[in-house]
Design a protein around this motif. Structure first.
Motif, PDB file in Angstrom:
ATOM      1  N   GLN A 157      -5.718   7.746  15.643  1.00 22.57           N
ATOM      2  CA  GLN A 157      -6.434   7.076  14.569  1.00 22.57           C
ATOM      3  C   GLN A 157      -6.253   5.570  14.670  1.00 22.57           C
ATOM      4  O   GLN A 157      -5.162   5.085  14.956  1.00 22.57           O
ATOM      5  N   LEU A 199       2.605  10.851  -1.538  1.00 21.48           N
ATOM      6  CA  LEU A 199       1.760  11.924  -1.037  1.00 21.48           C
ATOM      7  C   LEU A 199       2.160  13.285  -1.588  1.00 21.48           C
ATOM      8  O   LEU A 199       1.326  14.176  -1.715  1.00 21.48           O
ATOM      9  N   ASN A 221       1.945   4.728  -1.180  1.00 18.44           N
ATOM     10  CA  ASN A 221       1.284   5.860  -1.823  1.00 18.44           C
ATOM     11  C   ASN A 221       2.153   7.097  -1.742  1.00 18.44           C
ATOM     12  O   ASN A 221       2.547   7.505  -0.644  1.00 18.44           O
ATOM     13  N   ARG A 237       0.829  -1.216   0.000  1.00 20.10           N
ATOM     14  CA  ARG A 237       0.000   0.000   0.000  1.00 20.10           C
ATOM     15  C   ARG A 237       0.862   1.263   0.000  1.00 20.10           C
ATOM     16  O   ARG A 237       0.645   2.179   0.773  1.00 20.10           O
ATOM     17  N   LYS A 266      -3.478   9.058   3.914  1.00 18.43           N
ATOM     18  CA  LYS A 266      -3.884   9.013   2.512  1.00 18.43           C
ATOM     19  C   LYS A 266      -4.959  10.064   2.236  1.00 18.43           C
ATOM     20  O   LYS A 266      -4.959  10.697   1.188  1.00 18.43           O
ATOM     21  N   GLN A 267      -5.842  10.282   3.186  1.00 16.09           N
ATOM     22  CA  GLN A 267      -6.907  11.265   3.025  1.00 16.09           C
ATOM     23  C   GLN A 267      -6.459  12.681   3.364  1.00 16.09           C
ATOM     24  O   GLN A 267      -7.106  13.648   2.973  1.00 16.09           O
ATOM     25  N   ASN A 268      -5.354  12.814   4.110  1.00 18.74           N
ATOM     26  CA  ASN A 268      -4.843  14.118   4.540  1.00 18.74           C
ATOM     27  C   ASN A 268      -3.351  14.230   4.238  1.00 18.74           C
ATOM     28  O   ASN A 268      -2.540  14.343   5.159  1.00 18.74           O
ATOM     29  N   PRO A 269      -2.958  14.189   2.968  1.00 14.91           N
ATOM     30  CA  PRO A 269      -1.529  14.168   2.642  1.00 14.91           C
ATOM     31  C   PRO A 269      -0.764  15.387   3.156  1.00 14.91           C
ATOM     32  O   PRO A 269       0.418  15.286   3.473  1.00 14.91           O
ATOM     33  N   ASP A 323      -4.742   5.207   6.434  1.00 19.41           N
ATOM     34  CA  ASP A 323      -5.886   5.809   5.754  1.00 19.41           C
ATOM     35  C   ASP A 323      -6.007   7.297   6.062  1.00 19.41           C
ATOM     36  O   ASP A 323      -6.359   8.092   5.201  1.00 19.41           O
ATOM     37  N   TYR A 324      -5.698   7.668   7.301  1.00 21.09           N
ATOM     38  CA  TYR A 324      -5.746   9.089   7.673  1.00 21.09           C
ATOM     39  C   TYR A 324      -4.764   9.896   6.823  1.00 21.09           C
ATOM     40  O   TYR A 324      -5.117  10.951   6.292  1.00 21.09           O
TER      41      TYR A 324
END
Length: 138
Positions: A114, A77, A75, A73, A122-125, A119-120
């Motif tokens: 969290q 950012l 990613n 996973r 990924k949603q808040n780079p 996931d946090y």
């Protein structure tokens, strides 16, 4: 100078000796390739890393990281060209987030609380940059 920030999830939680062994290897490789940066680990399996150096060196390292079977996973950012390094003196700084006092720091504790830090982020780079800057000043 080029910077790249990514997150990844370890396939298995890592012990302190495992992390220290990995860091010794990373620092040696980074010195050879002119890469500096910071690696943060939340203790639950999520890594946040900033790499900086010449464009090709950073991109080559990131390609190797994407193929590393120890994590998944992955990613990206953030990436950018910068005037100078943020971590010029650090072949690879390292900090475990679960053993430090940032729980007391406003805004950073939200991340540590969290259930799923990956996931946090990924949603808040943009938060990853804030977190990395915090540790640069420590």
């Amino acid at each position: 100078m080029f910077q790249l920030v990514y997150i990844s999830k370890a396939k298995n939680r890592l012990s302190e000796p495992d992390l220290l062994k990995m860091m010794a290897s990373f620092r040696s490789r980074n010195t050879t390739n002119g890469i500096t940066g910071l690696l943060l680990y939340d203790g639950k399996g999520t890594f946040i890393q900033l790499l900086e150096g010449e464009l090709n060196a950073v991109q080559d390292l990131y390609s190797c990281i994407c193929k590393d079977p120890r994590h998944e996973r992955i990613n990206k950012l953030h990436e950018q060209t910068v005037e100078k390094r943020l971590f010029a003196q650090w072949q690879m700084g390292f900090k475990r987030l679960d053993t430090c006092d940032i729980v007391e720091h406003e805004g950073l504790s939200e991340f540590l609380n969290q259930e799923n830090g990956f996931d946090y982020l990924k949603q808040n780079p943009e938060f990853s940059i804030q977190l990395l800057h915090y540790f640069r000043q420590c």
